[in-house]
Scaffold this motif. Structure first.
Motif, PDB file in Angstrom:
ATOM      1  N   LEU A  58      -2.140   5.604  -6.548  1.00  0.00           N
ATOM      2  CA  LEU A  58      -1.992   4.225  -7.000  1.00  0.00           C
ATOM      3  C   LEU A  58      -0.532   3.798  -6.889  1.00  0.00           C
ATOM      4  CD1 LEU A  58      -3.756   2.004  -8.345  1.00  0.00           C
ATOM      5  CD2 LEU A  58      -3.075   2.953 -10.554  1.00  0.00           C
ATOM      6  N   ASP A  59      -0.309   2.595  -6.415  1.00  0.00           N
ATOM      7  CA  ASP A  59       1.054   2.061  -6.331  1.00  0.00           C
ATOM      8  C   ASP A  59       1.384   1.384  -7.659  1.00  0.00           C
ATOM      9  OD1 ASP A  59       3.504   1.206  -5.529  1.00  0.00           O
ATOM     10  OD2 ASP A  59       2.776  -0.435  -4.280  1.00  0.00           O
ATOM     11  N   GLY A  64       9.687  -0.183 -16.299  1.00  0.00           N
ATOM     12  CA  GLY A  64      10.232  -1.437 -15.800  1.00  0.00           C
ATOM     13  C   GLY A  64       9.173  -2.518 -15.668  1.00  0.00           C
ATOM     14  N   LEU A  65       9.646  -3.755 -15.588  1.00  0.00           N
ATOM     15  CA  LEU A  65       8.752  -4.892 -15.446  1.00  0.00           C
ATOM     16  C   LEU A  65       9.175  -5.693 -14.214  1.00  0.00           C
ATOM     17  CD1 LEU A  65       8.563  -6.049 -19.179  1.00  0.00           C
ATOM     18  CD2 LEU A  65       6.683  -5.106 -17.840  1.00  0.00           C
ATOM     19  N   ASN A  66       8.395  -5.557 -13.160  1.00  0.00           N
ATOM     20  CA  ASN A  66       8.621  -6.315 -11.941  1.00  0.00           C
ATOM     21  C   ASN A  66       7.344  -7.099 -11.670  1.00  0.00           C
ATOM     22  OD1 ASN A  66       8.568  -7.086  -9.137  1.00  0.00           O
ATOM     23  ND2 ASN A  66      10.232  -5.635  -8.747  1.00  0.00           N
ATOM     24  N   PRO A  67       7.333  -8.411 -11.960  1.00  0.00           N
ATOM     25  CA  PRO A  67       6.089  -9.196 -11.867  1.00  0.00           C
ATOM     26  C   PRO A  67       5.395  -9.091 -10.514  1.00  0.00           C
ATOM     27  CG  PRO A  67       7.823 -10.468 -12.936  1.00  0.00           C
ATOM     28  CD  PRO A  67       8.470  -9.210 -12.431  1.00  0.00           C
ATOM     29  N   VAL A  68       6.161  -9.078  -9.430  1.00  0.00           N
ATOM     30  CA  VAL A  68       5.555  -9.020  -8.096  1.00  0.00           C
ATOM     31  C   VAL A  68       4.861  -7.675  -7.886  1.00  0.00           C
ATOM     32  CG1 VAL A  68       5.995  -9.067  -5.621  1.00  0.00           C
ATOM     33  CG2 VAL A  68       7.221 -10.662  -7.130  1.00  0.00           C
ATOM     34  N   LYS A  69       5.585  -6.574  -8.181  1.00  0.00           N
ATOM     35  CA  LYS A  69       4.999  -5.238  -8.020  1.00  0.00           C
ATOM     36  C   LYS A  69       3.804  -5.043  -8.948  1.00  0.00           C
ATOM     37  CE  LYS A  69       8.771  -2.347  -6.288  1.00  0.00           C
ATOM     38  NZ  LYS A  69       9.606  -1.153  -6.570  1.00  0.00           N
ATOM     39  N   GLN A  76      -4.494  -4.052  -6.428  1.00  0.00           N
ATOM     40  CA  GLN A  76      -4.923  -2.774  -5.862  1.00  0.00           C
ATOM     41  C   GLN A  76      -6.039  -2.157  -6.699  1.00  0.00           C
ATOM     42  OE1 GLN A  76      -2.008   0.387  -5.711  1.00  0.00           O
ATOM     43  NE2 GLN A  76      -3.262   1.646  -4.369  1.00  0.00           N
ATOM     44  N   ILE A  77      -5.875  -2.190  -8.031  1.00  0.00           N
ATOM     45  CA  ILE A  77      -6.926  -1.650  -8.908  1.00  0.00           C
ATOM     46  C   ILE A  77      -8.212  -2.459  -8.746  1.00  0.00           C
ATOM     47  CG2 ILE A  77      -7.588  -1.208 -11.312  1.00  0.00           C
ATOM     48  CD1 ILE A  77      -4.547  -0.828 -11.885  1.00  0.00           C
ATOM     49  N   LYS A  78      -8.078  -3.782  -8.655  1.00  0.00           N
ATOM     50  CA  LYS A  78      -9.246  -4.655  -8.443  1.00  0.00           C
ATOM     51  C   LYS A  78      -9.986  -4.255  -7.165  1.00  0.00           C
ATOM     52  CE  LYS A  78     -10.423  -9.555  -7.759  1.00  0.00           C
ATOM     53  NZ  LYS A  78     -10.817  -9.507  -6.330  1.00  0.00           N
ATOM     54  N   PRO A  96      -1.324   1.506 -17.190  1.00  0.00           N
ATOM     55  CA  PRO A  96      -2.724   1.579 -16.756  1.00  0.00           C
ATOM     56  C   PRO A  96      -3.670   0.776 -17.651  1.00  0.00           C
ATOM     57  CG  PRO A  96      -1.710   3.722 -16.554  1.00  0.00           C
ATOM     58  CD  PRO A  96      -0.722   2.857 -17.274  1.00  0.00           C
ATOM     59  N   VAL A  97      -3.436   0.818 -18.981  1.00  0.00           N
ATOM     60  CA  VAL A  97      -4.297   0.064 -19.899  1.00  0.00           C
ATOM     61  C   VAL A  97      -4.185  -1.429 -19.625  1.00  0.00           C
ATOM     62  CG1 VAL A  97      -4.546  -0.666 -22.316  1.00  0.00           C
ATOM     63  CG2 VAL A  97      -4.431   1.771 -21.754  1.00  0.00           C
ATOM     64  N   VAL A  98      -2.954  -1.921 -19.501  1.00  0.00           N
ATOM     65  CA  VAL A  98      -2.752  -3.360 -19.290  1.00  0.00           C
ATOM     66  C   VAL A  98      -3.296  -3.798 -17.934  1.00  0.00           C
ATOM     67  CG1 VAL A  98      -1.017  -5.166 -18.977  1.00  0.00           C
ATOM     68  CG2 VAL A  98      -0.802  -3.547 -20.876  1.00  0.00           C
ATOM     69  N   TYR A  99      -2.833  -3.155 -16.867  1.00  0.00           N
ATOM     70  CA  TYR A  99      -3.204  -3.621 -15.528  1.00  0.00           C
ATOM     71  C   TYR A  99      -4.630  -3.211 -15.149  1.00  0.00           C
ATOM     72  CZ  TYR A  99       1.755  -4.532 -15.556  1.00  0.00           C
ATOM     73  OH  TYR A  99       3.001  -4.972 -15.910  1.00  0.00           O
ATOM     74  N   GLY A 100      -5.068  -2.055 -15.633  1.00  0.00           N
ATOM     75  CA  GLY A 100      -6.451  -1.645 -15.392  1.00  0.00           C
ATOM     76  C   GLY A 100      -7.439  -2.562 -16.080  1.00  0.00           C
ATOM     77  N   SER A 101      -7.113  -2.976 -17.316  1.00  0.00           N
ATOM     78  CA  SER A 101      -8.000  -3.875 -18.059  1.00  0.00           C
ATOM     79  C   SER A 101      -8.058  -5.248 -17.411  1.00  0.00           C
ATOM     80  CB  SER A 101      -7.510  -3.996 -19.512  1.00  0.00           C
ATOM     81  OG  SER A 101      -7.571  -2.756 -20.179  1.00  0.00           O
ATOM     82  N   ILE A 102      -6.904  -5.757 -16.975  1.00  0.00           N
ATOM     83  CA  ILE A 102      -6.875  -7.072 -16.321  1.00  0.00           C
ATOM     84  C   ILE A 102      -7.714  -7.044 -15.042  1.00  0.00           C
ATOM     85  CG2 ILE A 102      -5.397  -8.733 -15.112  1.00  0.00           C
ATOM     86  CD1 ILE A 102      -3.180  -8.010 -17.156  1.00  0.00           C
ATOM     87  N   ALA A 103      -7.540  -5.988 -14.246  1.00  0.00           N
ATOM     88  CA  ALA A 103      -8.302  -5.872 -12.992  1.00  0.00           C
ATOM     89  C   ALA A 103      -9.804  -5.770 -13.265  1.00  0.00           C
ATOM     90  CB  ALA A 103      -7.823  -4.652 -12.209  1.00  0.00           C
TER      91      ALA A 103
END
Length: 378
Positions: A58-59, A64-69, A76-78, A96-103
């Motif tokens: 997984l990329d 850190g917080l980089n909105p684009v990345k 990618q998870i979606k 993973p919890v934040v971005y995995g849940s959003i996806a």
């Protein structure tokens, strides 16, 4: 009926090592498991494949917080969810919890999130931590709003999420006792200490918040009075701003104050020769895996009276709780075992009993699988 589960972690190494038994249990129960994390090594891939899982690189930036990345990570998870026909997403640790849940929400797929501790961000240890907490709260609140279940590893963390209004009281939550420990992999060993040759050990990431400096200062204080005592440090020095300096570790090692081993892959073999486990952390832990391993082996524990750690101690029976970020109580707790070595075996037996009753990985995994089945059945 076969179901596909996507487990997402922030560190590839944690999947086979911390979740390997859980992955194996899911596969045993008929699930197809996809295990995703950044920076997969060939060793990680081999270990996950041997378990029966499908490893996915997984990329995802761990820090850190980089909105684009970060948006790319969500996409990618979606795509993974769609490509592999995922029925349920099971992420753990913050990103993973934040971005995995959003996806998963974007794909209208159920999510069970596992909160494995709140770390530096919710420690309140600095202005930076408080600033990060404000950002993280908003991200958690948005990501978790449609989760079918949010699982915590201690009651304090769950209550904090309610108090901070990250979760509403209407949302479904649960508690598990950490990630559990494989009692066979960390077998009990009885050990008798009849002198002041007590061996203390800490196994942790070598950052200030884990109490490494406190452990080093304790060693400096006690070695003068009890030269036969030993203070062992296992862990790698990273590039975190709060990492302990390698020069400081080497200086104390060369002078005989501590024994610095660096990172070790054979921790179970190493722990069996140690006497007392110490973790003076003031980090927001879930339930520290290192303590569970020490409990299983049969070691008394000295740790802090903080969420996640206090659950591992029956005071004065299998160890001691001390105030966080406090040197003198740590010195006194270690001194107790040097002056009362017969207590080490007695309290170690109580630690093993606690591991069997409360932290057996089979109990934890059954609980998690039952939760997954309940969510998928509805």
């Amino acid at each position: 009926m076969n179901k596909n589960v996507l487990i997402i972690a922030s560190m590839a190494n944690s999947l086979p090592h911390f979740r390997g038994d859980f992955i194996a249990e899911l596969i045993k129960q008929g699930y197809t498991v996809f295990a995703a994390a950044p920076e997969m090594t060939s060793k990680n891939i081999d270990e996950l494949t041997q378990l029966g899982a499908t490893p996915i690189t997984l990329d995802l930036d761990r820090t850190g917080l980089n909105p684009v990345k970060d948006f790319k990570s969500v996409l990618q998870i979606k795509n993974l969810i769609t490509k592999h026909h995922i029925d349920l997403v099971f992420p753990y640790t913050i990103k993973p919890v934040v971005y995995g849940s959003i996806a998963a929400n974007m794909c209208n797929k159920p999510t069970i999130s596992l909160i494995t501790g709140l770390g530096f961000t919710f420690s309140g240890a600095s202005t930076k931590a408080n600033m990060l907490q404000q950002i993280t709260k908003r991200l958690y609140r948005y990501a978790l709003r449609k989760n079918k279940l949010v699982i915590f590893q201690n009651e304090d963390d769950r209550q904090l999420f309610f108090e901070k209004r990250i979760l509403s009281k209407k949302q479904k939550t649960d508690i598990v006792n950490g990630s559990g420990v494989n009692l066979d992999r960390y077998p009990f060993r009885e050990i008798n200490v009849n002198s002041q040759e007590v061996k203390f050990v800490i196994v942790a990431r070598l950052i200030k918040e884990k109490g490494i400096q406190l452990f080093m200062d304790t060693a400096k204080a006690l070695k003068k009075q009890f030269p036969l005592s030993e203070f062992h440090i296992i862990g790698g020095v990273g590039n975190s701003p709060s990492s302990v300096k390698i020069e400081a570790l080497n200086t104390l090692h060369d002078s005989g104050v501590i024994v610095f081993h660096g990172r070790k892959d054979n921790v179970p073999e190493f722990l069996k020769d140690m006497h007392v486990f110490v973790l003076p952390t003031f980090y927001r832990e879930g339930i520290p895996r290192s303590i569970l391993e020490a409990l299983s082996i049969g070691m008394p524990i000295i740790t802090t009276d903080t969420p996640g750690c206090k659950e591992t101690i029956v005071e004065n029976e299998n160890g001691f709780l001390i105030a966080p970020n406090s040197l003198d109580p740590l010195i006194q707790a270690c001194k107790f075992f040097i002056e009362n070595p017969s207590k080490i075996n007695q309290m170690g037996k109580r630690s093993r009993l606690l591991a069997e009753e409360k932290f057996d990985v089979n109990i934890i995994n059954k609980h998690l699988v039952d939760n997954i089945e309940t969510v998928l059945d509805h």
